[in-house]
Design an enzyme around this catalytic site. Structure first.
Site, PDB file in Angstrom:
ATOM      1  N   VAL A 145      60.097  -4.646  36.692  1.00 46.15           N
ATOM      2  CA  VAL A 145      61.524  -3.851  37.298  1.00 46.15           C
ATOM      3  C   VAL A 145      62.320  -3.838  36.334  1.00 46.15           C
ATOM      4  CG1 VAL A 145      63.345  -4.146  39.191  1.00 46.15           C
ATOM      5  CG2 VAL A 145      60.816  -5.396  39.399  1.00 46.15           C
ATOM      6  N   ASP A 264      56.487 -15.568  50.499  1.00 40.77           N
ATOM      7  CA  ASP A 264      57.132 -16.127  49.172  1.00 40.77           C
ATOM      8  C   ASP A 264      58.475 -16.264  49.113  1.00 40.77           C
ATOM      9  OD1 ASP A 264      56.626 -17.202  46.418  1.00 40.77           O
ATOM     10  OD2 ASP A 264      56.697 -15.037  45.775  1.00 40.77           O
TER      11      ASP A 264
END
Length: 408
Positions: A145, A264
Site C-alpha cells: 500500500v 482478521d
C-alpha cells in the site's frame, strides 16, 4: 499470567495521549503451540497503517448500525451508521463516489458514461493517468500500500497493489455478470448504501495484466490502533475503551450484515483519526463471504478461536466475536488474554488490572469456549457494559434495535 509490553507504562486512567503508529507482524497460529504475545513494536514496522492484504465466501446476518459519542471525548458526536439491509438477491448498488478520479477523467477524455452505481467493472482509464503514487505506507502477505493523490481532485488516497497469482480467489456477488477478484468483491458488498463510517471503503479499482489496484480512502491524520496502544504510556481506561470498541463492534457488525466475514479483526487492522478519535476497519485481504456451513481447514487470519484448534472448523459470527473479545481485553490489560494453547482451550481468564464486573462479564461472554454459547455481535452492543452512560441515547437506539432479518 500477564504478557508484558516492552514499553514502560505510567498508568493514568484519565489521559489518552495521541501518538505514533506501529504494527505487529501477522501471527500465523500453530495448532499445537500458542505463543504468548505482548503488545510491542515489530523491528521493521512501516510508519503507517496497512490498508489492505488478501484471501475470500458468505451468507448474511442482519441488523443496523449507529452513532457513538462518549463523554470521554474519544468519539465525535454524530458518527452514524444507518440501517443496513441485507444484500438482496438481485441488486448490488454501491454508493456513487464523491471521489472517483476516473469519473472526472472520463468526462474529460472519454465519452463513456461512468457507471458509478455499480463499479463491478474496473476503471477503463489507465491508472497512471488518474493517480500519482507516493511513499509506501504498508506491506502485507497479499499486497503493498502506498500514499497516492488524485491528479484531478487533488485528494489523498491509499493505493493498494496486489500482484496476480494462480491462487487468486474469485467470487460471484449479486448484480455482477461474472465472478470478481475476491477482495474487490467484498469491498463492493460493503459499498452498498448506507455506508458505515467505521470502515475504510474502496473508491474504485483497476485491473492490469499482472496486478489489481485498489483505490482506498485514506483518513488523515490516522494511526493504527495497535501502535496507538503500544506507544501510549498511559493505560486506556474502561471509559475510553468503551468509546473505541463500540465503533469497532459496529464496523464488524456492518461486515456481517453485508455478508462479509473480515476474518482478521485485530488492533492493527483498525485506524484511529487522532483528531476526531473515530476508528475504521481496514484490510479485507483475508475476507470471505459469510457461509452458513462454516469454514473447514486452514485459518486465514490472525486470531484463531478455540474451535479451530479442536475441530479445524469455525464460523463467521462466533469467530468475529472471539476476535472482538481479544481486542477489548488487550486494550484494557495491555497483554494477550491467554498465555498458552491450554489456557485458550480452557478459557482460563485473569485480569492484571482492576476492571468492572460488567467488563469481566462481557469479556467472558465473548471468549467463551463453545461458539454456540458465545455472545452475538448484537448481544455485545446490548450488554450492560456498553449501556453505562458513555454512549449517546441515539447511538444506543440505532445500534441495538436491528433484528436478525435486517429489518426494524
Amino acid at each position: 499470567m500477564a504478557l508484558q509490553d516492552p514499553t514502560d507504562y505510567l498508568p493514568d486512567p484519565n489521559v489518552l495521549e495521541p501518538m505514533a503508529l506501529q504494527d505487529l507482524s501477522d501471527h500465523q497460529p500453530d495448532p499445537n503451540v500458542l505463543e504468548p504475545m505482548a503488545l510491542q513494536e515489530p523491528a521493521d514496522s512501516p510508519e503507517h497503517p496497512q490498508f489492505g492484504s488478501s484471501d475470500p465466501d458468505r451468507d448474511p446476518d442482519a441488523s443496523k448500525k449507529t452513532a457513538v459519542v462518549g463523554p470521554s471525548v474519544l468519539v465525535p458526536a454524530g458518527l452514524q451508521d444507518p440501517a443496513d439491509p441485507l444484500p438482496g438477491p438481485s441488486a448490488l448498488d454501491p454508493v456513487a463516489p464523491k471521489f472517483p478520479g476516473a469519473s472526472k477523467h472520463r468526462r474529460i477524455g472519454d465519452q463513456t458514461r461512468f457507471r458509478a452505481a455499480c463499479f463491478t467493472d474496473p476503471t477503463p482509464v489507465p491508472f497512471d493517468e488518474i493517480y500519482e503514487v507516493g511513499e509506501e505506507i504498508g506491506e502485507g502477505g497479499f499486497g503493498t500500500v502506498y500514499e497516492g493523490i488524485s491528479k484531478f481532485l487533488h485528494e489523498q488516497v491509499a493505493i493498494k497493489f496486489i500482484p496476480k497469482c494462480e491462487t487468486d480467489w474469485y467470487i460471484e456477488i449479486p448484480g455482477c455478470s461474472k465472478p470478481l477478484f475476491a477482495e474487490v468483491a467484498v469491498n463492493l458488498l460493503l459499498k452498498r448504501p448506507p455506508l458505515s463510517p467505521y470502515i475504510v471503503h474502496m473508491l474504485e479499482w483497476f485491473e492490469e495484466e499482472d496486478r489489481y489496484i485498489l483505490i482506498l480512502e485514506y483518513p488523515q491524520p490516522c494511526k493504527d490502533l495497535l501502535k496507538f496502544m503500544v506507544n501510549n504510556v498511559q493505560r486506556v481506561n474502561e471509559s475510553q475503551t468503551r468509546s473505541l470498541m463500540y465503533q469497532a463492534v459496529l464496523g464488524a457488525k456492518h461486515c456481517l450484515d453485508r455478508g462479509v466475514f473480515h476474518r482478521d479483526i485485530k488492533l492493527n487492522n483498525f485506524v484511529i483519526n487522532t483528531t476526531t478519535n473515530q476508528i475504521k476497519l481496514i484490510d479485507f485481504g483475508c475476507s470471505d463471504l459469510v457461509k452458513t456451513s462454516g469454514y473447514l481447514g486452514d485459518f486465514t487470519g490472525g486470531v484463531c478461536p478455540p474451535e479451530y484448534y479442536r475441530d479445524l472448523k469455525y464460523e463467521a459470527g462466533p469467530t468475529t466475536v472471539w476476535s472482538l473479545g481479544i481486542m477489548m481485553y488487550t486494550m484494557v490489560c495491555r497483554c494477550q488474554p491467554f498465555n498458552s494453547l491450554e489456557d485458550t482451550m480452557h478459557s482460563s481468564l485473569s485480569f492484571n488490572v482492576r476492571v468492572s464486573t460488567e467488563f469481566q462479564d462481557l469479556i467472558s461472554r465473548c471468549l467463551t469456549y463453545q461458539p454456540t454459547e458465545r455472545a452475538t455481535v448484537e448481544e455485545i452492543l446490548q450488554h450492560e457494559w456498553f449501556q453505562q452512560g458513555h454512549i449517546s441515547e441515539g447511538a444506543q437506539d440505532q445500534g441495538v434495535t436491528g433484528s436478525s432479518d435486517g429489518q426494524e
